[in-house]
Design a protein around this motif. Structure first.
Motif, mmCIF file in Angstrom:
data_model
loop_
_atom_site.group_PDB
_atom_site.id
_atom_site.type_symbol
_atom_site.label_atom_id
_atom_site.label_comp_id
_atom_site.label_asym_id
_atom_site.label_seq_id
_atom_site.Cartn_x
_atom_site.Cartn_y
_atom_site.Cartn_z
ATOM 1 N N ALA A 45 13.139 -5.411 12.553
ATOM 2 C CA ALA A 45 14.216 -4.616 13.155
ATOM 3 C C ALA A 45 14.394 -3.262 12.467
ATOM 4 O O ALA A 45 14.948 -2.336 13.041
ATOM 5 C CB ALA A 45 15.526 -5.395 13.099
ATOM 6 N N MET A 46 13.878 -3.166 11.255
ATOM 7 C CA MET A 46 14.038 -1.924 10.497
ATOM 8 C C MET A 46 12.717 -1.163 10.348
ATOM 9 O O MET A 46 12.524 -0.411 9.404
ATOM 10 C CB MET A 46 14.622 -2.232 9.113
ATOM 11 C CG MET A 46 16.032 -2.791 9.159
ATOM 12 S SD MET A 46 17.214 -1.666 9.951
ATOM 13 C CE MET A 46 17.385 -0.415 8.680
ATOM 14 N N GLY A 47 11.792 -1.399 11.254
ATOM 15 C CA GLY A 47 10.557 -0.614 11.253
ATOM 16 C C GLY A 47 9.376 -1.277 10.569
ATOM 17 O O GLY A 47 8.391 -0.607 10.254
ATOM 18 N N GLY A 48 9.469 -2.573 10.360
ATOM 19 C CA GLY A 48 8.375 -3.272 9.681
ATOM 20 C C GLY A 48 7.054 -3.210 10.424
ATOM 21 O O GLY A 48 5.992 -3.125 9.799
ATOM 22 N N ARG A 49 7.129 -3.250 11.750
ATOM 23 C CA ARG A 49 5.876 -3.211 12.526
ATOM 24 C C ARG A 49 5.187 -1.857 12.350
ATOM 25 O O ARG A 49 3.985 -1.786 12.122
ATOM 26 C CB ARG A 49 6.184 -3.477 14.005
ATOM 27 C CG ARG A 49 4.936 -3.662 14.847
ATOM 28 C CD ARG A 49 5.229 -4.285 16.194
ATOM 29 N NE ARG A 49 5.685 -5.649 16.025
ATOM 30 C CZ ARG A 49 6.800 -6.160 16.580
ATOM 31 N NH1 ARG A 49 7.552 -5.415 17.334
ATOM 32 N NH2 ARG A 49 7.137 -7.408 16.386
ATOM 33 N N GLU A 50 5.982 -0.793 12.413
ATOM 34 C CA GLU A 50 5.417 0.556 12.244
ATOM 35 C C GLU A 50 4.874 0.719 10.819
ATOM 36 O O GLU A 50 3.827 1.336 10.606
ATOM 37 C CB GLU A 50 6.475 1.633 12.524
ATOM 38 C CG GLU A 50 6.941 1.695 13.964
ATOM 39 C CD GLU A 50 7.910 0.580 14.381
ATOM 40 O OE1 GLU A 50 8.432 -0.156 13.502
ATOM 41 O OE2 GLU A 50 8.129 0.420 15.596
ATOM 42 N N LEU A 51 5.595 0.143 9.864
ATOM 43 C CA LEU A 51 5.127 0.227 8.473
ATOM 44 C C LEU A 51 3.811 -0.534 8.308
ATOM 45 O O LEU A 51 2.905 -0.074 7.605
ATOM 46 C CB LEU A 51 6.193 -0.338 7.521
ATOM 47 C CG LEU A 51 5.859 -0.231 6.035
ATOM 48 C CD1 LEU A 51 5.703 1.236 5.600
ATOM 49 C CD2 LEU A 51 6.928 -0.915 5.187
ATOM 50 N N THR A 52 3.699 -1.661 8.982
ATOM 51 C CA THR A 52 2.448 -2.430 8.915
ATOM 52 C C THR A 52 1.297 -1.627 9.526
ATOM 53 O O THR A 52 0.198 -1.572 8.955
ATOM 54 C CB THR A 52 2.611 -3.780 9.658
ATOM 55 O OG1 THR A 52 3.696 -4.490 9.061
ATOM 56 C CG2 THR A 52 1.335 -4.608 9.566
ATOM 57 N N ASP A 53 1.552 -0.996 10.660
ATOM 58 C CA ASP A 53 0.507 -0.160 11.281
ATOM 59 C C ASP A 53 0.093 0.968 10.336
ATOM 60 O O ASP A 53 -1.088 1.270 10.180
ATOM 61 C CB ASP A 53 1.009 0.440 12.605
ATOM 62 C CG ASP A 53 1.145 -0.613 13.693
ATOM 63 O OD1 ASP A 53 0.556 -1.706 13.547
ATOM 64 O OD2 ASP A 53 1.855 -0.346 14.682
ATOM 65 N N HIS A 54 1.087 1.554 9.709
ATOM 66 C CA HIS A 54 0.809 2.631 8.762
ATOM 67 C C HIS A 54 -0.034 2.094 7.585
ATOM 68 O O HIS A 54 -0.990 2.745 7.161
ATOM 69 C CB HIS A 54 2.118 3.232 8.239
ATOM 70 C CG HIS A 54 1.895 4.241 7.162
ATOM 71 N ND1 HIS A 54 1.448 5.521 7.421
ATOM 72 C CD2 HIS A 54 2.017 4.139 5.807
ATOM 73 C CE1 HIS A 54 1.305 6.166 6.277
ATOM 74 N NE2 HIS A 54 1.645 5.356 5.280
ATOM 75 N N ALA A 55 0.348 0.913 7.087
ATOM 76 C CA ALA A 55 -0.384 0.329 5.948
ATOM 77 C C ALA A 55 -1.847 0.087 6.318
ATOM 78 O O ALA A 55 -2.753 0.350 5.521
ATOM 79 C CB ALA A 55 0.283 -0.977 5.523
ATOM 80 N N ARG A 56 -2.072 -0.417 7.527
ATOM 81 C CA ARG A 56 -3.451 -0.654 7.986
ATOM 82 C C ARG A 56 -4.266 0.638 7.953
ATOM 83 O O ARG A 56 -5.386 0.664 7.471
ATOM 84 C CB ARG A 56 -3.440 -1.179 9.429
ATOM 85 C CG ARG A 56 -3.084 -2.612 9.584
ATOM 86 C CD ARG A 56 -3.485 -3.016 11.013
ATOM 87 N NE ARG A 56 -3.057 -4.327 11.326
ATOM 88 C CZ ARG A 56 -2.015 -4.625 12.117
ATOM 89 N NH1 ARG A 56 -1.305 -3.670 12.665
ATOM 90 N NH2 ARG A 56 -1.700 -5.864 12.351
ATOM 91 N N ARG A 57 -3.644 1.686 8.489
ATOM 92 C CA ARG A 57 -4.361 2.971 8.538
ATOM 93 C C ARG A 57 -4.550 3.519 7.130
ATOM 94 O O ARG A 57 -5.628 3.981 6.760
ATOM 95 C CB ARG A 57 -3.570 3.988 9.374
ATOM 96 C CG ARG A 57 -3.625 3.746 10.865
ATOM 97 C CD ARG A 57 -3.062 4.956 11.638
ATOM 98 N NE ARG A 57 -1.689 5.261 11.259
ATOM 99 C CZ ARG A 57 -0.610 4.710 11.823
ATOM 100 N NH1 ARG A 57 -0.762 3.845 12.800
ATOM 101 N NH2 ARG A 57 0.594 5.042 11.427
ATOM 102 N N SER A 58 -3.491 3.457 6.340
ATOM 103 C CA SER A 58 -3.512 4.042 5.006
ATOM 104 C C SER A 58 -4.520 3.335 4.089
ATOM 105 O O SER A 58 -5.236 3.977 3.325
ATOM 106 C CB SER A 58 -2.097 3.958 4.424
ATOM 107 O OG SER A 58 -2.067 4.469 3.128
ATOM 108 N N LEU A 59 -4.566 2.006 4.192
ATOM 109 C CA LEU A 59 -5.474 1.237 3.318
ATOM 110 C C LEU A 59 -6.863 1.082 3.927
ATOM 111 O O LEU A 59 -7.817 0.742 3.228
ATOM 112 C CB LEU A 59 -4.891 -0.153 3.037
ATOM 113 C CG LEU A 59 -3.564 -0.187 2.258
ATOM 114 C CD1 LEU A 59 -3.020 -1.608 2.191
ATOM 115 C CD2 LEU A 59 -3.758 0.386 0.857
ATOM 116 N N GLY A 60 -6.966 1.277 5.227
ATOM 117 C CA GLY A 60 -8.258 1.063 5.897
ATOM 118 C C GLY A 60 -8.599 -0.413 5.965
ATOM 119 O O GLY A 60 -9.764 -0.797 6.046
ATOM 120 N N ALA A 61 -7.586 -1.251 5.939
ATOM 121 C CA ALA A 61 -7.799 -2.704 5.980
ATOM 122 C C ALA A 61 -6.741 -3.330 6.882
ATOM 123 O O ALA A 61 -5.577 -2.918 6.859
ATOM 124 C CB ALA A 61 -7.685 -3.301 4.579
ATOM 125 N N GLY A 62 -7.156 -4.298 7.668
ATOM 126 C CA GLY A 62 -6.206 -5.038 8.487
ATOM 127 C C GLY A 62 -5.528 -6.116 7.662
ATOM 128 O O GLY A 62 -5.842 -6.303 6.477
#
Ligand code: FES
Length: 156
Positions: free
Chosen positions: A88-105
């Motif tokens: 509810a506080m943007g966790g999904r967007e943060l997860t997408d960002h983490a995937r892109r930032s780390l280059g890992a799913g």
């Protein structure tokens, strides 16, 4: 740094601690993952032998639970909360960002950093929450995430 492969003797010791009971397989696997971080193919075969189960039985349980990694984790573990308050506080967007930032799913490792989902870190009031190498961080923005990950990379 690659997590150590657990040796046969240690695996046997853990199996005996749980009474060599096949119904304790999940607890045995948890103990193995606590010790070494992952479950190798060799360990799956040994558990099948020692618990009088088929390899498929053990393999099925290992693959059912994401926590039972089948490959060594990276030196650093980044967990992102996927539960309701964080979503509810943007966790999904943060997860997408983490995937892109780390280059890992999720459940993947890149450059010795393993990205994993987690379902509540007990930090719901400070959502979205992230745990890095066992330390919880709250109200993590995308910028803050990159700073935190940058800091672990700098420590290498
Ligand atoms: S829901 Fe994310 S910390 Fe509880």
């Amino acid at each position: 740094m690659v997590a150590p492969r657990i040796d046969r003797e240690t695996t046997n010791e853990i199996v005996r601690q749980f009474g060599s009971k096949p119904e304790m397989l999940v607890q045995i696997l948890q103990a193995i993952v606590m010790r070494s971080g992952w479950v190798s193919e060799e360990t799956i075969r040994q558990l099948a032998d020692e618990l009088n189960l088929s390899r498929a039985d053990v393999f099925g349980v290992v693959t059912y639970y994401h926590d039972f990694r089948r490959e060594p984790p990276g030196e650093h573990i980044v967990k992102i909360c996927q539960a309701e308050a964080c979503q509810a506080m943007g966790g999904r967007e943060l997860t997408d960002h983490a995937r892109r930032s780390l280059g890992a799913g999720l459940h993947e490792t890149k450059d010795d950093v393993t990205l994993e989902p987690v379902y509540c870190l007990g930090n719901c009031a400070c959502a979205p929450a992230v745990m890095i190498d066992g330390k919880t961080h709250g109200r993590v923005t995308q910028l803050r995430f990159d700073e935190l990950v940058g800091a672990i990379k700098e420590r290498r």
